[in-house]
Design a protein around this motif. Structure first.
Motif, PDB file in Angstrom:
ATOM      1  N   MET A 208      -4.750 -32.371  27.359  1.00  0.00           N
ATOM      2  CA  MET A 208      -5.120 -31.541  28.695  1.00  0.00           C
ATOM      3  C   MET A 208      -3.777 -31.756  29.472  1.00  0.00           C
ATOM      4  SD  MET A 208      -8.033 -32.426  31.657  1.00  0.00           S
ATOM      5  CE  MET A 208      -7.291 -33.827  31.925  1.00  0.00           C
ATOM      6  N   LEU A 209      -2.984 -32.653  29.758  1.00  0.00           N
ATOM      7  CA  LEU A 209      -1.908 -32.686  30.589  1.00  0.00           C
ATOM      8  C   LEU A 209      -0.889 -32.049  29.949  1.00  0.00           C
ATOM      9  CD1 LEU A 209      -2.003 -36.322  31.714  1.00  0.00           C
ATOM     10  CD2 LEU A 209      -2.432 -34.623  33.001  1.00  0.00           C
ATOM     11  N   GLU A 210      -0.928 -31.831  28.578  1.00  0.00           N
ATOM     12  CA  GLU A 210       0.194 -30.781  28.067  1.00  0.00           C
ATOM     13  C   GLU A 210       0.090 -29.337  28.608  1.00  0.00           C
ATOM     14  OE1 GLU A 210       0.017 -31.672  23.943  1.00  0.00           O
ATOM     15  OE2 GLU A 210       1.173 -33.230  23.820  1.00  0.00           O
ATOM     16  N   GLY A 211      -1.360 -29.174  28.489  1.00  0.00           N
ATOM     17  CA  GLY A 211      -1.548 -27.689  29.161  1.00  0.00           C
ATOM     18  C   GLY A 211      -1.103 -27.457  30.290  1.00  0.00           C
ATOM     19  N   LEU A 212      -1.431 -28.526  31.149  1.00  0.00           N
ATOM     20  CA  LEU A 212      -1.041 -28.386  32.571  1.00  0.00           C
ATOM     21  C   LEU A 212       0.381 -28.319  32.782  1.00  0.00           C
ATOM     22  CD1 LEU A 212      -3.410 -31.050  34.297  1.00  0.00           C
ATOM     23  CD2 LEU A 212      -3.442 -28.337  34.668  1.00  0.00           C
ATOM     24  N   SER A 213       1.177 -28.925  31.882  1.00  0.00           N
ATOM     25  CA  SER A 213       2.648 -28.869  32.030  1.00  0.00           C
ATOM     26  C   SER A 213       3.297 -27.304  31.516  1.00  0.00           C
ATOM     27  CB  SER A 213       3.145 -29.911  31.345  1.00  0.00           C
ATOM     28  OG  SER A 213       3.225 -29.513  29.989  1.00  0.00           O
ATOM     29  N   GLU A 214       2.431 -26.574  30.717  1.00  0.00           N
ATOM     30  CA  GLU A 214       2.840 -25.415  30.409  1.00  0.00           C
ATOM     31  C   GLU A 214       3.076 -24.177  31.437  1.00  0.00           C
ATOM     32  OE1 GLU A 214       0.509 -24.536  27.352  1.00  0.00           O
ATOM     33  OE2 GLU A 214       1.322 -26.278  25.788  1.00  0.00           O
ATOM     34  N   GLY A 215       3.868 -23.160  31.084  1.00  0.00           N
ATOM     35  CA  GLY A 215       3.895 -22.236  32.152  1.00  0.00           C
ATOM     36  C   GLY A 215       2.720 -20.987  31.925  1.00  0.00           C
ATOM     37  N   PRO A 216       2.966 -20.045  32.440  1.00  0.00           N
ATOM     38  CA  PRO A 216       1.990 -18.793  32.389  1.00  0.00           C
ATOM     39  C   PRO A 216       1.986 -18.529  30.892  1.00  0.00           C
ATOM     40  CG  PRO A 216       3.440 -18.079  33.770  1.00  0.00           C
ATOM     41  CD  PRO A 216       3.985 -19.599  33.444  1.00  0.00           C
ATOM     42  N   ASP A 217       0.819 -17.463  30.570  1.00  0.00           N
ATOM     43  CA  ASP A 217       1.033 -16.805  29.519  1.00  0.00           C
ATOM     44  C   ASP A 217       1.830 -15.217  29.915  1.00  0.00           C
ATOM     45  OD1 ASP A 217      -0.807 -14.982  31.123  1.00  0.00           O
ATOM     46  OD2 ASP A 217      -2.434 -15.611  29.858  1.00  0.00           O
ATOM     47  N   ALA A 218       1.839 -14.500  28.736  1.00  0.00           N
ATOM     48  CA  ALA A 218       2.484 -13.270  28.788  1.00  0.00           C
ATOM     49  C   ALA A 218       1.953 -12.456  29.984  1.00  0.00           C
ATOM     50  CB  ALA A 218       2.317 -12.383  27.318  1.00  0.00           C
ATOM     51  N   ASP A 219       0.840 -12.527  30.319  1.00  0.00           N
ATOM     52  CA  ASP A 219       0.381 -11.808  31.612  1.00  0.00           C
ATOM     53  C   ASP A 219       0.771 -12.383  32.880  1.00  0.00           C
ATOM     54  OD1 ASP A 219      -0.453  -9.859  29.959  1.00  0.00           O
ATOM     55  OD2 ASP A 219      -2.331 -10.777  29.626  1.00  0.00           O
ATOM     56  N   GLY A 220       1.238 -13.513  32.836  1.00  0.00           N
ATOM     57  CA  GLY A 220       1.718 -14.416  34.080  1.00  0.00           C
ATOM     58  C   GLY A 220       0.373 -15.189  34.492  1.00  0.00           C
ATOM     59  N   ARG A 221      -0.614 -15.518  33.738  1.00  0.00           N
ATOM     60  CA  ARG A 221      -1.887 -16.222  34.183  1.00  0.00           C
ATOM     61  C   ARG A 221      -1.595 -17.705  33.656  1.00  0.00           C
ATOM     62  NH1 ARG A 221      -6.349 -17.809  31.579  1.00  0.00           N
ATOM     63  NH2 ARG A 221      -8.227 -18.298  32.870  1.00  0.00           N
ATOM     64  N   TYR A 222      -2.067 -18.460  34.387  1.00  0.00           N
ATOM     65  CA  TYR A 222      -2.007 -20.007  34.114  1.00  0.00           C
ATOM     66  C   TYR A 222      -3.567 -20.268  33.613  1.00  0.00           C
ATOM     67  CZ  TYR A 222       2.415 -21.010  36.085  1.00  0.00           C
ATOM     68  OH  TYR A 222       3.899 -21.286  36.533  1.00  0.00           O
ATOM     69  N   LYS A 223      -3.726 -20.898  32.741  1.00  0.00           N
ATOM     70  CA  LYS A 223      -5.108 -21.281  32.296  1.00  0.00           C
ATOM     71  C   LYS A 223      -5.637 -22.539  33.298  1.00  0.00           C
ATOM     72  CE  LYS A 223      -5.550 -21.030  27.181  1.00  0.00           C
ATOM     73  NZ  LYS A 223      -5.775 -21.937  26.092  1.00  0.00           N
ATOM     74  N   THR A 224      -6.781 -22.370  33.440  1.00  0.00           N
ATOM     75  CA  THR A 224      -7.508 -23.298  34.415  1.00  0.00           C
ATOM     76  C   THR A 224      -7.626 -24.629  33.971  1.00  0.00           C
ATOM     77  OG1 THR A 224      -9.663 -22.897  33.691  1.00  0.00           O
ATOM     78  CG2 THR A 224      -8.883 -21.307  35.350  1.00  0.00           C
ATOM     79  N   PRO A 225      -7.729 -25.737  34.714  1.00  0.00           N
ATOM     80  CA  PRO A 225      -7.806 -26.914  34.048  1.00  0.00           C
ATOM     81  C   PRO A 225      -9.362 -26.965  33.206  1.00  0.00           C
ATOM     82  CG  PRO A 225      -7.192 -27.146  36.555  1.00  0.00           C
ATOM     83  CD  PRO A 225      -7.447 -25.751  36.142  1.00  0.00           C
ATOM     84  N   GLY A 226     -10.174 -26.282  33.728  1.00  0.00           N
ATOM     85  CA  GLY A 226     -11.433 -26.201  32.882  1.00  0.00           C
ATOM     86  C   GLY A 226     -11.255 -25.768  31.523  1.00  0.00           C
ATOM     87  N   GLU A 227     -10.497 -24.794  31.269  1.00  0.00           N
ATOM     88  CA  GLU A 227     -10.024 -24.212  30.212  1.00  0.00           C
ATOM     89  C   GLU A 227      -9.197 -25.105  29.158  1.00  0.00           C
ATOM     90  OE1 GLU A 227     -10.028 -19.325  31.165  1.00  0.00           O
ATOM     91  OE2 GLU A 227      -8.352 -20.604  31.672  1.00  0.00           O
ATOM     92  N   LEU A 228      -8.379 -25.778  30.010  1.00  0.00           N
ATOM     93  CA  LEU A 228      -7.554 -26.800  29.026  1.00  0.00           C
ATOM     94  C   LEU A 228      -8.028 -27.840  28.728  1.00  0.00           C
ATOM     95  CD1 LEU A 228      -4.350 -26.540  31.636  1.00  0.00           C
ATOM     96  CD2 LEU A 228      -4.547 -25.377  29.520  1.00  0.00           C
ATOM     97  N   SER A 229      -9.290 -28.261  29.628  1.00  0.00           N
ATOM     98  CA  SER A 229      -9.964 -29.374  29.337  1.00  0.00           C
ATOM     99  C   SER A 229     -10.808 -29.069  28.109  1.00  0.00           C
ATOM    100  CB  SER A 229     -10.512 -30.067  30.386  1.00  0.00           C
ATOM    101  OG  SER A 229      -9.873 -30.483  31.531  1.00  0.00           O
TER     102      SER A 229
END
Length: 305
Positions: A208-229
């Motif tokens: 989960m923390l690895e996901g939070l450390s990553e940048g946005p996707d190709a559309d500039g969107r960050y995944k939410t903590p819920g999605e990452l969890s």
């Protein structure tokens, strides 16, 4: 999309109502049936192997007070990233073992992190707390048995973990195997089985923390903590949970706070500031997870029921 959410909402409300019941059910859940005998020494036929990536090329143990320290003291909150790093570092013995006293103190900090995310996260934190308490109880019980003592005095802070059987993961595994308290086909409340459950939960938090450390996707969107969890849960925990618990976990993911709240827990305001801090924490978690994984795998303990 709105109509879809309206249809799904009653389902999640129902799941939230039975969440407490599911936690109780999970305490008594047992795998059904026996696995066929295979191999020697009562070992299962196969083990689940988790691939771990190489740690990032960063200075791994940065603490407050250093000239280039990234990890700051966060006033007014229970979770402190620098304290978590201190405990994780202390748990790593020079011979590749994991010292349980410091490992469990690291989990105490991770529990502070989890419980700061809201009451719904008790779905996970309650079970984790039970497991850390069980290992400490087993250690204390064994220590008093060795010393021939019986006492109702308050439990000492070290819980008998400074030396003896439960000093480290290796010593615990060896002692419990010799004592015959580890069963590869039926559940027993052994320290080894309990550690395996903590080990899986550690992977969930790390991913989960690895996901939070990553940048946005190709559309500039960050995944939410819920999605990452949810993504991390599907890898680390879902394969070991019954269907009802997997469904109830969805409620927890919906209730998680936003990304900004997570960043504030490590005393940063922007993603650019958070990424290097999170990578230091991830590096520490990876080192501890890798060592524990290796010890459990060497003894065929990655699928204890």
């Amino acid at each position: 999309m709105v109509l879809l959410r309206q249809k799904l909402l009653p389902r999640y409300l129902l799941l939230s109502c039975i969440l407490a019941l599911l936690l109780l059910i999970s305490s008594f859940w047992r795998p059904q049936g026996e696995r066929p005998d295979c191999g020697s020494a009562g070992r299962p036929c196969s083990t689940f192997h988790i691939q771990t990536s190489k740690p990032p090329l960063l200075e791994p143990w940065l603490e407050p007070g250093g000239g280039s320290a990234l990890i700051k003291e966060c006033p007014g909150q229970s979770f402190q990233a620098w304290r978590l790093l201190k405990y994780l570092k202390s748990s790593m013995a020079e011979d590749g073992d994991i010292l349980l006293e410091w490992y469990l103190q690291g989990w105490d900090q991770l529990l502070e992190f989890m419980e700061s995310l809201g009451t719904m996260v008790s779905f996970f934190s309650q079970k984790v707390r039970e497991k850390t308490s069980l290992i400490r109880e087993l250690s204390l019980r064994n220590s008093m048995k060795v010393q021939g003592k019986t006492s109702d005095r308050p439990t000492p802070p070290a819980f008998g973990l400074k030396d003896g059987t439960y000093r480290s993961v290796q010593s615990m595994v060896k002692a419990e195997l010799n004592a015959g308290v580890v069963n590869f086909y039926h559940r027993t409340d052994s320290g080894c089985r309990t550690l395996l459950r903590l080990h899986r939960s550690l992977l969930w938090l790390k991913l989960m923390l690895e996901g939070l450390s990553e940048g946005p996707d190709a559309d500039g969107r960050y995944k939410t903590p819920g999605e990452l969890s949810r993504d991390a849960y599907m890898v680390a925990l879902a394969p070991h949970h019954p269907w009802l618990l997997r469904q109830a976990a969805e409620v927890v993911f919906l209730a998680l706070p936003d990304r900004k709240y997570f960043l504030q827990l490590v005393c940063v305001q922007k993603q650019e500031e958070a990424t290097p801090v999170l990578r230091v924490i991830i590096h520490a978690l990876t080192q501890v997870h890798r060592r524990t994984q290796q010890i459990l795998e060497e003894h065929g303990m990655l699928e204890l029921p």
